[in-house]
Design an enzyme around this catalytic site. Structure first.
Site, PDB file in Angstrom:
ATOM      1  N   LYS A  79       2.485  15.595   3.609  1.00 56.13           N
ATOM      2  CA  LYS A  79       2.531  14.614   2.707  1.00 56.13           C
ATOM      3  C   LYS A  79       1.987  14.958   1.431  1.00 56.13           C
ATOM      4  CE  LYS A  79      -0.123  10.076   1.801  1.00 56.13           C
ATOM      5  NZ  LYS A  79      -1.190   9.169   2.360  1.00 56.13           N
ATOM      6  N   ASP A 109      -1.948   8.259  -5.154  1.00 48.50           N
ATOM      7  CA  ASP A 109      -1.821   6.931  -4.494  1.00 48.50           C
ATOM      8  C   ASP A 109      -2.786   5.706  -4.937  1.00 48.50           C
ATOM      9  OD1 ASP A 109      -1.218   5.007  -2.435  1.00 48.50           O
ATOM     10  OD2 ASP A 109      -2.517   6.012  -0.882  1.00 48.50           O
ATOM     11  N   LYS A 123      -4.756  -0.571  -4.651  1.00 51.94           N
ATOM     12  CA  LYS A 123      -6.165  -0.369  -3.849  1.00 51.94           C
ATOM     13  C   LYS A 123      -7.225  -0.927  -4.977  1.00 51.94           C
ATOM     14  CE  LYS A 123      -5.026   4.132  -1.733  1.00 51.94           C
ATOM     15  NZ  LYS A 123      -5.383   3.679  -0.245  1.00 51.94           N
ATOM     16  N   ASP A 152      -4.218  13.045  -2.625  1.00 54.77           N
ATOM     17  CA  ASP A 152      -3.424  12.464  -1.414  1.00 54.77           C
ATOM     18  C   ASP A 152      -2.201  13.210  -1.197  1.00 54.77           C
ATOM     19  OD1 ASP A 152      -3.125  10.547   0.606  1.00 54.77           O
ATOM     20  OD2 ASP A 152      -1.956   8.922  -0.628  1.00 54.77           O
ATOM     21  N   ASP A 173       0.613   0.330   0.507  1.00 54.72           N
ATOM     22  CA  ASP A 173      -0.227   1.239   0.363  1.00 54.72           C
ATOM     23  C   ASP A 173       0.065   2.208   1.885  1.00 54.72           C
ATOM     24  OD1 ASP A 173      -2.541   2.787  -0.092  1.00 54.72           O
ATOM     25  OD2 ASP A 173      -4.056   1.236   0.207  1.00 54.72           O
ATOM     26  N   GLU A 205       2.005   4.032   2.456  1.00 58.30           N
ATOM     27  CA  GLU A 205       3.092   4.906   2.016  1.00 58.30           C
ATOM     28  C   GLU A 205       3.406   6.395   2.499  1.00 58.30           C
ATOM     29  OE1 GLU A 205       0.238   5.071   0.884  1.00 58.30           O
ATOM     30  OE2 GLU A 205       0.153   6.985   0.345  1.00 58.30           O
ATOM     31  N   ARG A 220       3.234   7.395   5.690  1.00 56.25           N
ATOM     32  CA  ARG A 220       4.166   7.416   6.748  1.00 56.25           C
ATOM     33  C   ARG A 220       5.621   7.028   6.295  1.00 56.25           C
ATOM     34  NH1 ARG A 220       0.718   2.387   9.233  1.00 56.25           N
ATOM     35  NH2 ARG A 220      -0.715   3.524   8.001  1.00 56.25           N
TER      36      ARG A 220
HETATM   37  N1  BES Z   1      -3.943   7.946   1.443  1.00 55.41           N
HETATM   38  C1  BES Z   1      -4.503   6.681   2.170  1.00 55.41           C
HETATM   39  C2  BES Z   1      -5.420   7.009   3.278  1.00 55.41           C
HETATM   40  C3  BES Z   1      -6.591   7.569   2.893  1.00 55.41           C
HETATM   41  C4  BES Z   1      -7.780   6.702   2.396  1.00 55.41           C
HETATM   42  C5  BES Z   1      -6.969   8.694   3.021  1.00 55.41           C
HETATM   43  C6  BES Z   1      -8.855   6.991   2.374  1.00 55.41           C
HETATM   44  C7  BES Z   1      -8.466   9.095   2.634  1.00 55.41           C
HETATM   45  C8  BES Z   1      -9.214   8.118   2.363  1.00 55.41           C
HETATM   46  C9  BES Z   1      -3.032   6.141   2.696  1.00 55.41           C
HETATM   47  O1  BES Z   1      -1.923   6.189   2.014  1.00 55.41           O
HETATM   48  C10 BES Z   1      -3.601   4.728   2.821  1.00 55.41           C
HETATM   49  O2  BES Z   1      -3.728   4.165   1.873  1.00 55.41           O
HETATM   50  N2  BES Z   1      -3.465   4.024   4.013  1.00 55.41           N
HETATM   51  C11 BES Z   1      -4.022   2.868   4.371  1.00 55.41           C
HETATM   52  C12 BES Z   1      -2.935   2.229   5.258  1.00 55.41           C
HETATM   53  C13 BES Z   1      -3.044   0.837   5.615  1.00 55.41           C
HETATM   54  C14 BES Z   1      -2.741  -0.014   4.739  1.00 55.41           C
HETATM   55  C15 BES Z   1      -2.451   0.428   6.909  1.00 55.41           C
HETATM   56  C16 BES Z   1      -5.622   2.665   4.775  1.00 55.41           C
HETATM   57  O3  BES Z   1      -5.979   3.618   5.609  1.00 55.41           O
HETATM   58  O4  BES Z   1      -6.046   1.667   4.543  1.00 55.41           O
HETATM   59 ZN    ZN Z   2      -1.724   7.682   0.789  1.00 53.88          ZN
HETATM   60 MN    MN Z   3      -1.826   4.591   0.593  1.00 54.65          MN
END
Ligand code: BES
Ligand code: ZN
Ligand code: MN
Length: 479
Positions: A247, A252, A259, A270, A329, A331, A333
């Site tokens: 990824k 992000d 966020k 990220d 967010d 993204e 996946r």
């Molecule tokens: N890059 C983030 C995941 C992340 C969050 C990694 C904190 C490390 C620390 C990912 O893109 C994300 O934002 N995931 C969301 C998914 C949710 C919207 C289903 C998350 O985990 O909050």
């Molecule tokens: Zn992310």
């Molecule tokens: Mn995200």
């Protein structure tokens, strides 16, 4: 930092400091007893130093040693020494020497383990300071490390550590430096010298491949998305490859589903999955591991904008499946979906994707274990072994159709989010919609991508994990 080897023994070499390992309550064993003369006064004193794990002692003008300083590093009880202890002890010793302003150091195979010694020195001394222009003299720097010996293990440790440090640096670099274009061209720069063919695909290529899921993530960005394809044919022609997918979200913000500001800067990391894949490719190619590997890094910035994807927009991935982007967010996946579809076209024996995918993973395992999702018990065993051998350890997480239900939506084939509960597993099930083979593993490194505290051989910040485990895994596929 220059790294070299020498035939001169560590006792005879003229440097500012040397590192010597010693075992708990068995100081006579230090450096295969070669510095016994220097140690006998310490032994006479009794409790000054006992060689416990993580204990250090600095000696000056030691008898029988040419170097100005001897850094004795404790390994603990001899029968309990392992690779990780050597890595840690050496890193602590190297950092303690650096603190003294030392410029040139030498090491031998501490604990008889040249590879871990190399990893300890290079990972331990790694520091990201290239964007500082002031007070550089206060940041003490070791210019040269000499290995007193000549074996392949040292070289192996060096190449793996340099690979992991590449990953750390790429993940650490802020998004105005590490743009998709930079990450792609930098991959080419560091990998081509080792015979890796690096193709940098652009958005037009992705359009032709109908990668509507990947492209939906870059809609809001000015910075063009890239999709790097790295081909390493170290094995026999026609052998099925291992495919690594990382990824590569260079930043992000969350996109339209933005966020909160606090701590958002960490999202420069990220692209830790892409960074680890590039670092692993460096290790594998520089070590000439005789297998075939393809590495894929979809690279994009996830930012809001007039053209950005809106929540509930429906996009179509390259396997024809439709996705409701309920949350922009989620993204990672989306970019991995198309990359996994593409990965399977290489007829691989194994596909591994790596991603800082979910906050949920971080909450579940913290930074002690890496979440691994796979349908294959064999692949799980291989990962488990590689993780234990390198101390980048995995914990198997559930991939189960129970979680798939949470992605059901009337609007499209699937939603891109499934609610908070079981978030790491719903994300993994989402990915599973885009790859059919059994030997696929999804590795969620969200918890281990960065640390908020200085570790024994990890600075505060991006860890580069799990380059060591990936290099070890690659070795298992040598025929
Ligand atoms: N890059 C983030 C995941 C992340 C969050 C990694 C904190 C490390 C620390 C990912 O893109 C994300 O934002 N995931 C969301 C998914 C949710 C919207 C289903 C998350 O985990 O909050
Ligand atoms: Zn992310
Ligand atoms: Mn995200």
């Amino acid at each position: 930092m220059k790294v070299s080897t020498s035939d001169t023994s560590v006792l005879q070499i003229d440097v500012d400091g040397i590192i010597i390992g010693s075992y708990e309550n068995d100081l006579g064993e230090a450096a295969a007893s070669k510095i016994t003369d220097a140690l006998s006064p310490i032994l006479d004193l009794g409790d000054d130093y006992s060689g416990k794990f993580k204990e250090n002692l600095l000696l000056y003008n030691a008898a029988g040693v040419i170097a100005k300083r001897v850094m004795l590093v404790g390994l603990g009880k001899k029968e309990k020494v392992d690779h990780e202890k050597v890595r840690v002890a050496v890193a602590l010793g190297a950092k303690a020497l650096r603190k003294r302003g030392v410029k040139k150091i030498a090491v031998e195979a501490v604990g008889g383990d040249a590879q871990s010694t190399a990893e300890g020195v290079l990972l331990g001394l790694y520091r990201f300071d290239e964007l500082k222009t002031q007070d550089l003299d206060k940041l003490k720097t070791i210019d040269e490390v000499v290995y007193c010996g000549n074996d392949a293990d040292w070289n192996k440790g060096v190449n793996i550590a340099v690979g992991e440090n590449h990953a750390r640096r790429l993940a650490e670099l802020p998004s105005n430096y590490a743009t998709p274009t930079y990450v792609a061209t930098h991959s080419k720069e560091i990998l081509e010298p080792f015979g890796v063919k690096v193709l940098i695909h652009d958005e037009k290529w992705a359009e032709e491949k109908k990668m509507g899921s990947f492209l939906s993530v870059t809609e809001g960005a000015d910075e063009p998305a890239k999709f790097t394809e790295m081909q390493y044919y170290g094995g026999t022609e026609g052998d099925q490859p291992l495919v690594l997918v990382g990824k590569g979200i260079t930043f992000d913000t969350g996109g339209t589903s933005i966020k909160p500001s606090a701590g958002m800067g960490l999202m420069r990391g990220d692209m830790g999955g892409a960074a680890a894949v590039i670092g692993a490719m460096y290790a594998i190619a520089s070590l000439k591991i005789p297998i075939n590997v393809i590495a894929l890094t979809p690279l994009a910035e996830n930012v809001p904008g007039a053209h950005a994807t809106n929540p509930a927009d429906v996009v179509t991935a390259s396997n024809g499946k439709t996705i409701q982007v309920e949350n922009t967010d989620a993204e990672g996946r989306l970019i991995l979906a198309d990359a996994l579809v593409y990965a399977e076209t290489f007829n691989p024996h194994t596909v591994i994707d790596l991603a800082t995918l979910t906050g949920s993973m971080m909450i579940a395992l913290g930074d002690a274990f890496i979440g691994a999702f796979t349908r294959s018990d064999d692949l799980w065993k291989e990962l488990d072994e590689a993780g234990n051998q390198t101390y980048e350890r995995f914990w198997r997480m559930p991939l189960d159709k129970k979680y798939r239900k949470l992605l059901d939506t009337p609007l499209a084939d699937m939603n891109n989010v499934g609610g908070r509960a079981g978030g790491a597993s719903t994300a993994a099930m989402f990915l599973g919609e885009f790859i059919e083979m059994e030997r696929w593993a999804h590795i969620d490194i969200a918890g281990v991508g960065w640390t908020t505290a200085v570790g024994d051989y990890t600075p505060k910040g991006m860890t580069g994990m799990p380059v060591r485990a990936l290099a070890k895994l690659a070795e298992k596929y040598i025929k």
